[in-house]
Design a protein around this motif. Structure first.
Motif, PDB file in Angstrom:
ATOM      1  N   LEU A 259       8.649   9.370  -1.056  1.00 35.81           N
ATOM      2  CA  LEU A 259       8.614   9.763   0.346  1.00 35.81           C
ATOM      3  C   LEU A 259       8.966   8.565   1.203  1.00 35.81           C
ATOM      4  O   LEU A 259       8.652   7.432   0.862  1.00 35.81           O
ATOM      5  N   VAL A 260       9.606   8.824   2.332  1.00 36.77           N
ATOM      6  CA  VAL A 260       9.993   7.759   3.249  1.00 36.77           C
ATOM      7  C   VAL A 260       9.184   7.938   4.515  1.00 36.77           C
ATOM      8  O   VAL A 260       9.184   9.010   5.126  1.00 36.77           O
ATOM      9  N   ARG A 261       8.471   6.882   4.898  1.00 37.09           N
ATOM     10  CA  ARG A 261       7.688   6.946   6.134  1.00 37.09           C
ATOM     11  C   ARG A 261       7.475   5.561   6.682  1.00 37.09           C
ATOM     12  O   ARG A 261       7.426   4.587   5.952  1.00 37.09           O
ATOM     13  N   SER A 262       7.375   5.496   7.988  1.00 37.53           N
ATOM     14  CA  SER A 262       6.992   4.259   8.652  1.00 37.53           C
ATOM     15  C   SER A 262       5.474   4.178   8.612  1.00 37.53           C
ATOM     16  O   SER A 262       4.798   5.183   8.383  1.00 37.53           O
ATOM     17  N   GLU A 263       4.923   3.004   8.831  1.00 37.53           N
ATOM     18  CA  GLU A 263       3.467   2.833   8.787  1.00 37.53           C
ATOM     19  C   GLU A 263       2.768   3.868   9.663  1.00 37.53           C
ATOM     20  O   GLU A 263       3.081   4.008  10.835  1.00 37.53           O
ATOM     21  N   GLY A 264       1.864   4.620   9.050  1.00 38.14           N
ATOM     22  CA  GLY A 264       1.051   5.563   9.788  1.00 38.14           C
ATOM     23  C   GLY A 264       1.773   6.811  10.249  1.00 38.14           C
ATOM     24  O   GLY A 264       1.189   7.662  10.887  1.00 38.14           O
TER      25      GLY A 264
ATOM     26  N   ALA B 227       9.339   2.437   3.090  1.00 36.12           N
ATOM     27  CA  ALA B 227       9.779   2.404   4.487  1.00 36.12           C
ATOM     28  C   ALA B 227      11.282   2.660   4.550  1.00 36.12           C
ATOM     29  O   ALA B 227      12.008   2.351   3.598  1.00 36.12           O
ATOM     30  N   PRO B 228      11.771   3.202   5.666  1.00 34.69           N
ATOM     31  CA  PRO B 228      13.213   3.421   5.802  1.00 34.69           C
ATOM     32  C   PRO B 228      14.007   2.120   5.745  1.00 34.69           C
ATOM     33  O   PRO B 228      15.194   2.136   5.427  1.00 34.69           O
ATOM     34  N   THR B 229      13.344   1.003   6.020  1.00 37.51           N
ATOM     35  CA  THR B 229      14.005  -0.305   6.006  1.00 37.51           C
ATOM     36  C   THR B 229      14.012  -0.955   4.624  1.00 37.51           C
ATOM     37  O   THR B 229      14.621  -2.006   4.436  1.00 37.51           O
ATOM     38  N   ALA B 230      13.339  -0.327   3.644  1.00 34.52           N
ATOM     39  CA  ALA B 230      13.328  -0.863   2.273  1.00 34.52           C
ATOM     40  C   ALA B 230      14.715  -0.724   1.668  1.00 34.52           C
ATOM     41  O   ALA B 230      15.493   0.159   2.045  1.00 34.52           O
TER      42      ALA B 230
ATOM     43  N   ALA C 237       0.827  -1.202   0.000  1.00 34.77           N
ATOM     44  CA  ALA C 237       0.000   0.000   0.000  1.00 34.77           C
ATOM     45  C   ALA C 237       0.865   1.257   0.000  1.00 34.77           C
ATOM     46  O   ALA C 237       0.532   2.219  -0.651  1.00 34.77           O
ATOM     47  N   MET C 238       1.984   1.212   0.757  1.00 36.05           N
ATOM     48  CA  MET C 238       2.828   2.401   0.777  1.00 36.05           C
ATOM     49  C   MET C 238       3.445   2.655  -0.587  1.00 36.05           C
ATOM     50  O   MET C 238       3.542   3.793  -1.010  1.00 36.05           O
ATOM     51  N   ALA C 239       3.860   1.600  -1.298  1.00 37.71           N
ATOM     52  CA  ALA C 239       4.477   1.786  -2.612  1.00 37.71           C
ATOM     53  C   ALA C 239       3.482   2.401  -3.591  1.00 37.71           C
ATOM     54  O   ALA C 239       3.848   3.239  -4.403  1.00 37.71           O
ATOM     55  N   GLU C 240       2.210   2.006  -3.507  1.00 34.39           N
ATOM     56  CA  GLU C 240       1.199   2.581  -4.382  1.00 34.39           C
ATOM     57  C   GLU C 240       1.057   4.069  -4.140  1.00 34.39           C
ATOM     58  O   GLU C 240       0.725   4.828  -5.035  1.00 34.39           O
ATOM     59  N   ALA C 241       1.298   4.504  -2.918  1.00 37.35           N
ATOM     60  CA  ALA C 241       1.171   5.913  -2.564  1.00 37.35           C
ATOM     61  C   ALA C 241       2.463   6.685  -2.798  1.00 37.35           C
ATOM     62  O   ALA C 241       2.547   7.847  -2.475  1.00 37.35           O
ATOM     63  N   GLY C 242       3.484   6.046  -3.354  1.00 34.85           N
ATOM     64  CA  GLY C 242       4.747   6.723  -3.582  1.00 34.85           C
ATOM     65  C   GLY C 242       5.584   6.833  -2.333  1.00 34.85           C
ATOM     66  O   GLY C 242       6.451   7.694  -2.242  1.00 34.85           O
ATOM     67  N   CYS C 243       5.324   5.961  -1.374  1.00 35.60           N
ATOM     68  CA  CYS C 243       6.074   5.954  -0.122  1.00 35.60           C
ATOM     69  C   CYS C 243       6.794   4.628   0.036  1.00 35.60           C
ATOM     70  O   CYS C 243       6.312   3.601  -0.423  1.00 35.60           O
TER      71      CYS C 243
END
Length: 153
Positions: free
Chosen positions: A29-34, A9-12, A1-7
């Motif tokens: 963009l880089v973000r953790s869940e939520g 995770a820092p661990t990716a 879901a984050m990838a679809e939003a252009g986000c």
């Protein structure tokens, strides 16, 4: 879901982030869940911090090479505010966030300039083609065309 939003995770891995960049044709963009926007990873970051540094994109985590805690713009910012902030900072991309801090997308200065130029009198372009980026003397919302937003095109 984050990838679809252009986000991402820092661990990716940087390779995973690069795949999202290619699909979105720009920074991610880089973000953790939520969480609010923790960082941004741009093509320039990839070039300078990964490739030129000789790092392996498969083994390098995004959090190690992203620009952390980037300056952001609120969705309500005017086009002139956005241009002023980008020009003063030297950045080419800036996250656009809701009042809650939730990222909406990435503003690309080149897309912003293109949108503004296409709407200038005498360019032969209909303003409806590019969205109302500069309506109201440059006070239009940033979500009207220049932001690579979470919503699908």
């Amino acid at each position: 879901a984050m990838a679809e939003a252009g986000c991402v995770a820092p661990t990716a891995s940087v390779q995973q982030a690069a795949s999202v960049m290619v699909a979105r044709r720009g920074a991610v963009l880089v973000r953790s869940e939520g969480a609010a926007c923790a960082g941004i990873l741009t093509p320039k970051d990839l070039l300078f911090r990964v490739i030129a540094a000789g790092l392996d994109p498969r083994d390098t985590k995004v959090g190690a090479v992203m620009t952390p805690d980037p300056h952001t713009l609120p969705v309500s910012a005017s086009v002139l505010d956005a241009l002023s902030q980008l020009e003063g900072s030297g950045y080419r991309n800036v996250p656009v966030v809701r009042q809650s801090g939730e990222p909406v997308g990435v503003l690309d200065i080149l897309a912003l300039i293109r949108g503004a130029l296409h709407q200038m009198p005498g360019t032969g372009s209909d303003a409806s083609e590019t969205g109302s980026v500069i309506n109201g003397g440059g006070r239009a919302s940033l979500t009207n065309g220049a932001v690579s937003a979470d919503e699908p095109d």
